[in-house]
Write an enzyme that holds these catalytic residues in place. Structure first.
Site, short mmCIF file in Angstrom:
data_model
loop_
_atom_site.label_atom_id
_atom_site.label_comp_id
_atom_site.label_asym_id
_atom_site.label_seq_id
_atom_site.Cartn_x
_atom_site.Cartn_y
_atom_site.Cartn_z
N CYS A 90 0.83 -1.21 0.00
CA CYS A 90 0.00 0.00 0.00
C CYS A 90 0.86 1.24 0.00
O CYS A 90 1.84 1.34 0.75
CB CYS A 90 -0.91 -0.01 1.23
SG CYS A 90 -1.99 1.45 1.34
N CYS A 142 -0.45 6.04 7.14
CA CYS A 142 -1.69 5.57 7.73
C CYS A 142 -1.35 4.64 8.90
O CYS A 142 -0.42 3.85 8.82
CB CYS A 142 -2.50 4.83 6.68
SG CYS A 142 -3.89 3.87 7.30
N CYS A 160 -1.99 -0.38 9.34
CA CYS A 160 -1.18 -1.60 9.26
C CYS A 160 0.18 -1.37 9.91
O CYS A 160 0.75 -0.28 9.82
CB CYS A 160 -0.97 -2.02 7.80
SG CYS A 160 -2.47 -2.60 6.97
N CYS A 208 -7.85 1.08 -0.27
CA CYS A 208 -7.22 0.30 0.79
C CYS A 208 -7.16 -1.14 0.33
O CYS A 208 -8.19 -1.80 0.16
CB CYS A 208 -8.02 0.41 2.10
SG CYS A 208 -7.36 -0.63 3.43
N GLN A 260 -16.95 -11.10 12.62
CA GLN A 260 -15.53 -11.37 12.46
C GLN A 260 -15.02 -10.54 11.29
O GLN A 260 -15.74 -10.23 10.34
CB GLN A 260 -15.29 -12.85 12.21
CG GLN A 260 -15.68 -13.75 13.37
CD GLN A 260 -14.86 -13.52 14.63
OE1 GLN A 260 -13.78 -12.92 14.58
NE2 GLN A 260 -15.37 -13.98 15.76
N PHE A 276 -21.26 -15.06 24.61
CA PHE A 276 -20.83 -13.93 23.80
C PHE A 276 -21.12 -14.25 22.33
O PHE A 276 -20.28 -14.13 21.45
CB PHE A 276 -19.34 -13.62 24.01
CG PHE A 276 -18.94 -13.44 25.45
CD1 PHE A 276 -19.10 -12.21 26.08
CD2 PHE A 276 -18.44 -14.49 26.19
CE1 PHE A 276 -18.74 -12.05 27.42
CE2 PHE A 276 -18.07 -14.35 27.50
CZ PHE A 276 -18.23 -13.12 28.14
N ASP A 310 -25.67 -13.08 24.96
CA ASP A 310 -24.85 -11.93 24.62
C ASP A 310 -25.50 -10.69 25.21
O ASP A 310 -26.73 -10.63 25.35
CB ASP A 310 -24.71 -11.77 23.09
CG ASP A 310 -23.57 -10.85 22.70
OD1 ASP A 310 -22.52 -11.36 22.29
OD2 ASP A 310 -23.73 -9.61 22.82
N ASP A 353 -16.55 -16.73 23.31
CA ASP A 353 -15.77 -15.87 22.42
C ASP A 353 -15.95 -14.42 22.85
O ASP A 353 -16.71 -13.67 22.25
CB ASP A 353 -16.23 -16.07 20.97
CG ASP A 353 -15.43 -15.22 19.98
OD1 ASP A 353 -14.37 -14.70 20.36
OD2 ASP A 353 -15.90 -15.07 18.84
N CYS A 378 -9.52 -13.04 20.88
CA CYS A 378 -8.80 -12.14 20.00
C CYS A 378 -7.67 -11.43 20.74
O CYS A 378 -7.11 -10.45 20.25
CB CYS A 378 -9.75 -11.10 19.39
SG CYS A 378 -10.60 -10.07 20.61
#
Length: 414
Positions: free
Chosen positions: A65, A71, A74, A149, A249, A278, A298, A346, A372
């Protein structure tokens, strides 16, 4: 003052780390083994700005990119894939080691697929009527304007032009907008935040923007402004009508990969009743219901209602008891977990400490943890292990390519 630094390793946020006399020095976009020139980062004594790479790593590659390094989206486009993959897996290994957990960690699964199907664009119109649409600069409030992007999924094609049109219509002089976009099976779903109340005229203008840019829906802080077609997503056999701003996700392949691992660990041929905690809009619950009765919980009532409606409209599923419930304050306790063959959880990044403690006090034979955040995963895993569970293989999944984020799936058994 310009400093000359040698980078020792990559830190947990994806920054290069030099070992200084007063402690670690973090240099974004630098790689292990590199000698770099850097200058101070105002207000952050342990951080530096990368000015020049004097001696480059053999693993340095060209980023994909043109905005990389400006930016803040990333962190690691400049690192060759084998090194990047090994580092991301090692993040999970290290967090388990810190928690005193011994477990086999599988190779990293690449789940980037077609790219990210969710994005939050920032937009601003200045007093000279110049509009900027893009992402935030690294650790700064400044917007980096972009025209494309390359990590976004094709389903978000056209979102930058649509965000420009939304910003032009709302004309938020000096005040930033957050434009959350989600690619769905019926078009892009957009939720705008920061605009202030809408007049009837602005509502009509946004409806025209939705029509012109073929957006499925525009909402403001979750309230519907214009809807050409209800945003829907296929999950297993079911079709879910998404509530505004629904969590999904990051990639479609990421969801499919995590769901496959969950189903494999649960063991679909031997379950009759499971819980999905969750649960969100049901990426696991709706697939598990093809094999067993499901309790799905949830705190997001809109997500639970969407899950309930999708389940009711899908023939062939086992019953789903979809419950709005704050699992941080009211985790399912041992008495409620009795009789379940498996529990899947999760949670958000903060983990599920309260629910993990309740599971540790239960007799549920199988627990599948999805996370995560490697640090909170290791903390919750230690709680389960101390409660008598045995941890099996741990699988890291990469749906946030070029970032420090990694998903984890693991099975615990009594």
């Amino acid at each position: 003052m310009v400093e000359r630094l040698t980078i020792d390793h990559i830190g947990h946020r994806g920054d290069g780390v030099a070992l200084g006399p007063a402690g670690p020095i973090y240099v974004p976009y630098a790689l292990p083994g590199e000698v770099v020139e850097a200058d101070p980062w105002p207000g952050h004594p342990d951080r530096r700005n990368l000015l020049r790479v004097e001696t480059a790593s053999p693993a340095r590659i060209d980023p994909i990119c043109q905005h990389f390094g400006i930016c803040g989206g990333c962190a690691l486009q400049q690192w060759a894939t084998p090194h990047y993959r090994a580092w991301k897996r090692d993040r999970v290994v290290e967090e388990l080691r810190r928690a005193g957990i011994e477990a086999p960690v599988a190779d990293l699964i690449d789940a980037h697929g077609e790219g990210r199907r969710r994005a939050v664009l920032h937009a601003r119109r200045d007093t000279d009527d110049i509009i900027e649409v893009g992402f935030a600069a690294l650790h700064a409030h400044r917007i980096v304007a972009i025209d494309r992007c390359p990590i976004l999924a094709p389903g978000l094609d056209g979102i930058i032009a649509a965000a420009w049109a939304i910003t032009k219509a709302l004309r938020p002089a000096g005040k930033p907008l957050d434009i959350q976009a989600t690619a769905t099976d019926t078009g892009i779903d957009v939720d705008v935040r920061g605009s202030g109340p809408l007049t009837p005229q602005l509502t009509q203008t946004l409806a025209r923007v939705a029509a012109t840019h073929r957006l499925a829906r525009i909402t403001r802080h979750g309230e519907r402004v214009a809807e050409r077609e209800a945003p829907k997503l296929r999950i297993g056999r079911a079709t879910v009508s998404l509530p505004p701003g629904a969590f999904l996700q990051a990639t479609a392949l990421g969801e499919e990969t995590l769901a496959r691992l969950v189903l494999d660990h649960v063991g679909t041929g031997r379950i009759k009743a499971v819980a999905d905690l969750f649960a969100g809009v049901g990426p696991f619950a709706l697939r598990l219901a093809e094999y067993a009765r499901v309790i799905a919980a949830d705190s997001e009532e809109g997500a639970i209602e969407a899950l309930r409606r999708a389940a009711a409209a899908t023939p062939g599923l086992k019953p789903i008891d979809a419950q709005p419930r704050d699992l941080f304050r009211r985790p399912l306790i041992a008495a409620e977990l009795a009789g379940l063959d498996a529990v899947v959880f999760d949670p958000p990044r903060q983990g599920a400490e309260a629910q993990a403690r309740a599971l540790a006090a239960s007799r549920v034979p199988t627990v599948v943890a999805v996370s995560c955040n490697a640090a909170t995963f290791a903390r919750d895993a230690k709680i389960l292990i101390d409660g008598g569970y045995r941890i099996g293989a741990v699988t890291p999944v990469d749906q946030f390519r070029y970032s420090a984020h990694v998903e984890i799936v693991a099975r615990f058994a009594r």
